[in-house]
Design a protein around this motif. Structure first.
Motif, PDB file in Angstrom:
ATOM      1  N   ASP A  62      27.102  -1.551  14.617  1.00 48.97           N
ATOM      2  CA  ASP A  62      26.609  -2.605  13.709  1.00 48.97           C
ATOM      3  C   ASP A  62      25.096  -2.537  13.499  1.00 48.97           C
ATOM      4  OD1 ASP A  62      26.489  -3.339  16.481  1.00 48.97           O
ATOM      5  OD2 ASP A  62      25.928  -5.357  15.858  1.00 48.97           O
ATOM      6  N   SER A  65      23.049   0.926  10.627  1.00 43.90           N
ATOM      7  CA  SER A  65      22.622   0.860   9.228  1.00 43.90           C
ATOM      8  C   SER A  65      21.162   0.450   9.074  1.00 43.90           C
ATOM      9  CB  SER A  65      23.487  -0.122   8.443  1.00 43.90           C
ATOM     10  OG  SER A  65      24.709   0.495   8.170  1.00 43.90           O
ATOM     11  N   GLU A  66      20.728  -0.432   9.970  1.00 40.99           N
ATOM     12  CA  GLU A  66      19.309  -0.836   9.942  1.00 40.99           C
ATOM     13  C   GLU A  66      18.414   0.393  10.091  1.00 40.99           C
ATOM     14  OE1 GLU A  66      18.256  -3.720  13.071  1.00 40.99           O
ATOM     15  OE2 GLU A  66      20.177  -4.699  12.628  1.00 40.99           O
ATOM     16  N   ALA A  68      19.326   3.559   9.565  1.00 44.44           N
ATOM     17  CA  ALA A  68      19.512   4.462   8.418  1.00 44.44           C
ATOM     18  C   ALA A  68      18.677   3.986   7.226  1.00 44.44           C
ATOM     19  CB  ALA A  68      20.981   4.543   8.048  1.00 44.44           C
ATOM     20  N   THR A  69      18.582   2.683   7.053  1.00 48.56           N
ATOM     21  CA  THR A  69      17.782   2.130   5.960  1.00 48.56           C
ATOM     22  C   THR A  69      16.306   2.483   6.151  1.00 48.56           C
ATOM     23  OG1 THR A  69      19.353   0.311   5.786  1.00 48.56           O
ATOM     24  CG2 THR A  69      17.209  -0.025   4.729  1.00 48.56           C
ATOM     25  N   GLU A 108      29.780   2.759   7.972  1.00 48.98           N
ATOM     26  CA  GLU A 108      28.687   1.775   7.877  1.00 48.98           C
ATOM     27  C   GLU A 108      27.502   2.347   7.099  1.00 48.98           C
ATOM     28  OE1 GLU A 108      27.992  -1.449   8.941  1.00 48.98           O
ATOM     29  OE2 GLU A 108      30.182  -1.535   9.171  1.00 48.98           O
ATOM     30  N   ILE A 109      27.100   3.542   7.456  1.00 48.91           N
ATOM     31  CA  ILE A 109      25.925   4.150   6.814  1.00 48.91           C
ATOM     32  C   ILE A 109      26.206   4.397   5.339  1.00 48.91           C
ATOM     33  CG2 ILE A 109      24.415   6.192   6.766  1.00 48.91           C
ATOM     34  CD1 ILE A 109      24.876   6.390   9.832  1.00 48.91           C
ATOM     35  N   LYS A 110      27.393   4.880   5.045  1.00 43.37           N
ATOM     36  CA  LYS A 110      27.746   5.149   3.645  1.00 43.37           C
ATOM     37  C   LYS A 110      27.808   3.867   2.826  1.00 43.37           C
ATOM     38  CE  LYS A 110      27.886   9.527   2.990  1.00 43.37           C
ATOM     39  NZ  LYS A 110      27.010  10.133   1.971  1.00 43.37           N
ATOM     40  N   LYS A 111      28.112   2.754   3.499  1.00 45.10           N
ATOM     41  CA  LYS A 111      28.177   1.470   2.801  1.00 45.10           C
ATOM     42  C   LYS A 111      26.773   0.988   2.432  1.00 45.10           C
ATOM     43  CE  LYS A 111      29.929  -2.104   4.999  1.00 45.10           C
ATOM     44  NZ  LYS A 111      30.893  -2.638   5.955  1.00 45.10           N
ATOM     45  N   THR A 112      25.846   1.043   3.391  1.00 49.33           N
ATOM     46  CA  THR A 112      24.511   0.488   3.122  1.00 49.33           C
ATOM     47  C   THR A 112      23.547   1.486   2.472  1.00 49.33           C
ATOM     48  OG1 THR A 112      24.257   0.731   5.492  1.00 49.33           O
ATOM     49  CG2 THR A 112      24.148  -1.495   4.636  1.00 49.33           C
ATOM     50  N   THR A 113      23.677   2.755   2.822  1.00 49.74           N
ATOM     51  CA  THR A 113      22.784   3.766   2.225  1.00 49.74           C
ATOM     52  C   THR A 113      23.643   4.921   1.703  1.00 49.74           C
ATOM     53  OG1 THR A 113      22.467   4.636   4.468  1.00 49.74           O
ATOM     54  CG2 THR A 113      20.707   3.270   3.600  1.00 49.74           C
TER      55      THR A 113
END
Ligand code: PBG
Length: 329
Positions: A62, A65-66, A68-69, A108-113
Motif C-alpha cells: 500500500d 505507489s507513493e 513510485a510517484t 498498484e504501481i500501474k494504477k497510480t503511475t
C-alpha cells in the motif's frame, strides 16, 4: 609543410573551460536510462529502512505507489521489484502466488503511475526457507525442477501488468522457459531481461540483508559465475540471446566494466548493468565517515558504467542521481 612538432598536440586545450569540456564530452548520463530497484514487503502501512543500505526502504504494497510517484517526479522511467513475503517455504511458493506481494505491487504501481515501466525480478531466493535460488534435491539446487516455477512466477508478474520480467536465478534455460511460458499464456509482449552474466559476488551482501535472502547453507557458486571468467560470461549472454532475451544484463557493474565493454562490442541488443547493493553501500558508508564526496563518487561510477557500454543502469542512486543531473554536474 613544416614538420609538426609533438608539442603542438596539447590535449589540455580540450579541457580549458567547463563549456569546452562539456562540448567534447563523450558520455552523458541521463535519468531516462535508470532503473530504480524497489523492495516490496508484506504488511500494511510500512516504510522500513534497510540498515545496510542507508536511504533505501522496504515498502508494504500500500506504500509502494507513493514511492513510485516520487520516482516518476524525478523522471525515473522504470522500477525493478523485489518481493519480501511474510513466510517462506522449501519451494518458494510466495514467488509464484497470484496474490503475492509482487503481483499486488505491480497492479498498484500501474494504477497510480501507468507510464512507469515495471520490471519484476524472477527468482526464488527471497521466498525459499533455505535461501537458494531454486528448489533443492539432495542438497543441490535442481536446475530443471526450478524452471517451471520461475516460468510460473514470470507469467504471474506479466499477468499483473509487468512490462519486463527479469530472471536472476542463473538456472540454465531460464530465459527459454520463461519466453515459452509467456507465449503460451498469450503474453508475448512482455519483455525478458536476462540476468545473463551474473557473478557470485560479495557485493550482494547488503541486498541479502534487505531481502532476507542469504543462503542458509553453502553459497551460490554452483549457479552464479566465477568473477575470474569473462569468456564464459560471453557464452552466458550469447545463450540468453538465443533463448529470446530482449535485454541482457551484467551484474555487478563496477568490478565488471570489462565484461560490459566486451558485451557491448559483441551484441546488438540493449545491455543493462546492475550496480548492486554493495557498490551503493560502500559509497554511502565512506561518505558517512566523511572520507569521500558521495555525489562526486556516485556520478563518477555511474558515468564509468555508461562509458563502458551499458544502455540501462540499475542503481540504488537512481533518484539521487536524477536530482544531481537536474542541478547540473
Ligand atoms: C537474486 C538477486 C540478488 C540480487 C538481485 N537479484 C541476490 C543474490 O543473487 O544473492 C542482488 C542485488 C544487489 O545486491 O543489489 N534474486
Amino acid at each position: 609543410m613544416p614538420e609538426r612538432r609533438e608539442a603542438e598536440t596539447r590535449l589540455r586545450r580540450l579541457r580549458k573551460t567547463e563549456p569546452i569540456r562539456r562540448l567534447v564530452s563523450e558520455t552523458a548520463l541521463t535519468a531516462s536510462n535508470f532503473i530504480a530497484p524497489v523492495f516490496v514487503r508484506y504488511g500494511k502501512g510500512v516504510t522500513e529502512p534497510v540498515e545496510a543500505m542507508p536511504g533505501v526502504n522496504r515498502y508494504s504494497v500500500d506504500r509502494v505507489s507513493e514511492y513510485a510517484t516520487r520516482l516518476e517526479e524525478a523522471k525515473i522511467p522504470a522500477v525493478l521489484l523485489f518481493g519480501i513475503p511474510e513466510s517462506k517455504d522449501e519451494v518458494g511458493s510466495g514467488a509464484y502466488a497470484s496474490e503475492g506481494v509482487v503481483p499486488r505491487a505491480i497492479a498498484e504501481i500501474k494504477k497510480t503511475t501507468p507510464s512507469m515501466v515495471v520490471a519484476a525480478d524472477v527468482c526464488l531466493c527471497e521466498y525459499t526457507s533455505h535461501g537458494h535460488c531454486g528448489v533443492l534435491k539432495g542438497g543441490q539446487v535442481d536446475n530443471d525442477a526450478t524452471l517451471p516455477l520461475l516460468a510460473k512466477a514470470a507469467v504471474e508478474y506479466a499477468r499483473a501488468g509487468a512490462d519486463i520480467v527479469a530472471p536472476s536465478a542463473m538456472m540454465d534455460f531460464q530465459v527459454a522457459a520463461i519466453r515459452s511460458a509467456l507465449e503460451d499464456a498469450r503474453l508475448s509482449e512482455t519483455l525478458v531481461m536476462g540476468y545473463s552474466a551474473k557473478f557470485a559476488s560479495s557485493f550482494y551482501g547488503p541486498f541479502r540483508e534487505a531481502a532476507g535472502s542469504a543462503p542458509s547453507f553453502g553459497d551460490r557458486k554452483a549457479y552464479q559465475m566465477s568473477p575470474a571468467n569473462s569468456r564464459q560470461a560471453m557464452r552466458e549472454i550469447e545463450k540468453d540471446v538465443q533463448e529470446g532475451a530482449d535485454i541482457v544484463m551484467v551484474k555487478p557493474a563496477l568490478s565488471y566494466l570489462d565484461i560490459i565493454a566486451q558485451a557491448r562490442s559483441r551484441f546488438h541488443l540493449p545491455i543493462a548493468a546492475y550496480s548492486v547493493s554493495g557498490e551503493y553501500s560502500a559509497i554511502k558508508a565512506a561518505a558517512m565517515n566523511g572520507w569521500i564526496d558521495e555525489r562526486a563518487m556516485a556520478m563518477e561510477v555511474l558515468t564509468s558504467i555508461k562509458r563502458a557500454g551499458a544502455d540501462v543502469i540499475i542503481t540504488y542512486f537512481a533518484e539521487a542521481a536524477a536530482g544531481w543531473l537536474k542541478e547540473g554536474l
